[in-house]
Enzyme design. Structure first.
Site, mmCIF file in Angstrom:
data_model
loop_
_atom_site.group_PDB
_atom_site.id
_atom_site.type_symbol
_atom_site.label_atom_id
_atom_site.label_comp_id
_atom_site.label_asym_id
_atom_site.label_seq_id
_atom_site.Cartn_x
_atom_site.Cartn_y
_atom_site.Cartn_z
ATOM 1 N N PRO A 156 2.531 -3.060 -53.232
ATOM 2 C CG PRO A 156 4.783 -3.406 -53.756
ATOM 3 C CD PRO A 156 3.846 -3.184 -52.370
ATOM 4 C CG ASN B 228 6.091 -8.272 -55.807
ATOM 5 O OD1 ASN B 228 5.729 -7.750 -57.062
ATOM 6 N ND2 ASN B 228 7.072 -7.637 -55.200
ATOM 7 C CG ASP C 261 -9.673 1.533 -44.418
ATOM 8 O OD1 ASP C 261 -9.537 0.439 -43.880
ATOM 9 O OD2 ASP C 261 -9.719 2.588 -43.660
ATOM 10 C CB CYS D 293 8.356 -7.537 -43.847
ATOM 11 S SG CYS D 293 7.906 -5.725 -44.055
HETATM 12 N N1 SAM Z 1 1.146 -7.429 -49.849
HETATM 13 C C1 SAM Z 1 1.892 -6.256 -50.409
HETATM 14 C C2 SAM Z 1 2.859 -7.001 -51.377
HETATM 15 O O1 SAM Z 1 3.379 -8.010 -51.034
HETATM 16 O O2 SAM Z 1 3.209 -6.259 -52.409
HETATM 17 C C3 SAM Z 1 2.483 -5.392 -49.444
HETATM 18 C C4 SAM Z 1 1.345 -4.646 -48.579
HETATM 19 S S1 SAM Z 1 2.180 -3.536 -47.522
HETATM 20 C C5 SAM Z 1 2.915 -4.215 -46.093
HETATM 21 C C6 SAM Z 1 0.584 -3.001 -46.629
HETATM 22 C C7 SAM Z 1 -0.309 -2.170 -47.671
HETATM 23 O O3 SAM Z 1 -1.558 -2.094 -46.980
HETATM 24 C C8 SAM Z 1 -0.026 -0.954 -47.789
HETATM 25 O O4 SAM Z 1 0.098 -0.336 -49.226
HETATM 26 C C9 SAM Z 1 -0.908 -0.117 -47.036
HETATM 27 O O5 SAM Z 1 -1.269 1.182 -47.752
HETATM 28 C C10 SAM Z 1 -2.064 -0.930 -47.144
HETATM 29 N N2 SAM Z 1 -3.396 -0.788 -46.090
HETATM 30 C C11 SAM Z 1 -2.832 -0.638 -44.669
HETATM 31 N N3 SAM Z 1 -4.058 -0.572 -44.290
HETATM 32 C C12 SAM Z 1 -5.098 -0.701 -45.054
HETATM 33 C C13 SAM Z 1 -6.586 -0.778 -45.065
HETATM 34 N N4 SAM Z 1 -7.145 -0.711 -43.707
HETATM 35 N N5 SAM Z 1 -7.232 -1.120 -46.152
HETATM 36 C C14 SAM Z 1 -6.303 -1.189 -47.312
HETATM 37 N N6 SAM Z 1 -5.174 -1.263 -47.191
HETATM 38 C C15 SAM Z 1 -4.503 -0.979 -46.277
#
Ligand code: SAM
Length: 354
Positions: A109, A111, A173, A260
């Site tokens: 999201p 942060n 992506d 995490c």
């Molecule tokens: N860094 C964020 C924060 O601190 O608010 C949290 C990230 S969350 C752990 C991982 C995010 O990566 C998810 O929203 C997921 O949809 C996205 N995601 C996963 N694979 C991805 C990709 N290949 N390209 C872009 N986004 C991706």
């Protein structure tokens, strides 16, 4: 029940959002509203707070202070962001200069993305439009992308804000990007999907679909793997692929990888495999030494998960879920379970002219 107990002993962390307010403004507001700073490790009451000795601009409050804080104008005006201590490590370690070209590969999201923007802005001359650097923030999921844009706008991090922000979100992506199209990018945050197994206090984490602790741990007849083992193996492969892709960005000098998760399959094992990858060898990637990765933080990687490579354990960071939350008072080092590694690449030395 254990998680509930741990949550009750974990402080609520707030990050001062330098895009909207200065540290002095926040501290003055707190003083005016009868909050007092304590120097001890334990936070005794709802009107006490402590300052993190590991990450600048982070304040710890008693969990029972949360509802009052959420009703303040300080929160409403986004002077502060509710963000766990562990979740503030990656941007703090990446520490991009004000004029850096940065990619946040997996942003929603947002942060950590807005934390990056705030760090860059605080280093700039703090005049409108003076933060010349940029953060390109990728997110592949449509719903989560919307949340990302909304959050970035609220905290003043969006580049189109026209004032302080320098983040350009892209619904994309990361694995489909062509690294050579990003020839200026020097810093990258990589916080990919993970099992989330370290999360005790979910308030500032947006839940993703997969959740390892909801998997039944039954053995699959065909492979002999439990569902949990299979999921961790798949996540580990995905996370490794993401790091190897990051390593190909030509001007990149620093990548901070975080999860995490408490599972070594997503943490130390992925880092060691990345260090042995073709890309690490070809482009000269290695781990930054402990001295550059919050050296004061006492909990490092799990040596048992590192085999012969004991220096890996020393150079990475782990947070134990609930941390030092022993006794009654929330402890200033208590946070969610987390893992951070920082990869660096030295610019190739120029050969002297012949
Ligand atoms: N860094 C964020 C924060 O601190 O608010 C949290 C990230 S969350 C752990 C991982 C995010 O990566 C998810 O929203 C997921 O949809 C996205 N995601 C996963 N694979 C991805 C990709 N290949 N390209 C872009 N986004 C991706």
């Amino acid at each position: 029940a254990l998680y509930h107990e741990m949550t009750a002993r974990m402080p609520r962390w707030i990050r001062i959002n330098s895009l909207r307010a200065t540290r002095d403004e926040v501290l003055a507001w707190l003083a005016e509203h009868s909050y007092t700073q304590v120097e001890t490790d334990g936070i005794g009451g709802v009107k006490e707070f402590a300052v993190s000795r590991h990450v600048q601009g982070l304040l710890a409050f008693h969990p029972k202070a949360t509802s009052a804080l959420l009703q303040t104008e300080m929160y409403r005006d986004n002077w502060i962001v509710m963000q766990d201590l562990a979740s503030c490590f990656p941007a703090y370690i990446l520490d991009p200069p004000a004029d850096a070209q940065v990619v946040d590969a997996t942003s929603a999201p947002g942060n950590k993305t807005s934390h990056l923007s705030a760090i860059m802005f605080a280093k700039s001359s703090r005049r409108i439009g003076q933060s010349e650097g940029k953060v390109v923030a990728f997110e592949r999921d449509a719903v989560r992308y919307k949340t990302l844009v909304k959050r970035l706008a609220a905290v003043g991090a969006l580049a189109k804000d026209g004032t302080t922000g320098n983040v350009v979100p892209e619904r994309r992506d990361f694995l489909t990007t062509n690294p050579t199209d990003f020839g200026e990018v020097t810093h990258m945050l990589l916080d990919p999907s993970c099992s989330g197994s370290g999360i005790v206090n979910r308030l500032d984490f947006l839940k993703e679909d997969d959740d390892v602790d909801e998997l039944e741990d039954t053995v699959a007849a065909e492979t002999g793997e439990t569902k949990l083992q299979r999921r961790l193996r798949q996540l580990g492969e995905f996370q490794l692929l993401m790091i190897r892709h990051a390593f190909k960005f030509p001007a990149l000098r620093k990548v901070v990888y975080s999860t995490c998760s408490v599972h070594a399959q997503e943490n130390e094992s992925v880092v060691i495999r990345a260090l042995h990858s073709e890309e690490a060898d070809k482009f000269g990637w290695r781990l930054a030494p402990r001295s550059e990765v919050i050296p004061t933080w006492p909990v490092r990687g799990d040596p048992d998960a590192c085999g012969e490579e004991k220096d890996v354990a020393e150079n990475v960071i782990r947070c134990i879920p609930g941390g030092k939350g022993e006794g009654d008072k929330p402890h200033v080092e208590a946070c969610n379970g987390f893992f951070v590694a920082c990869f660096v690449k030295h610019a190739p030395t120029k050969r002297p002219l012949e």
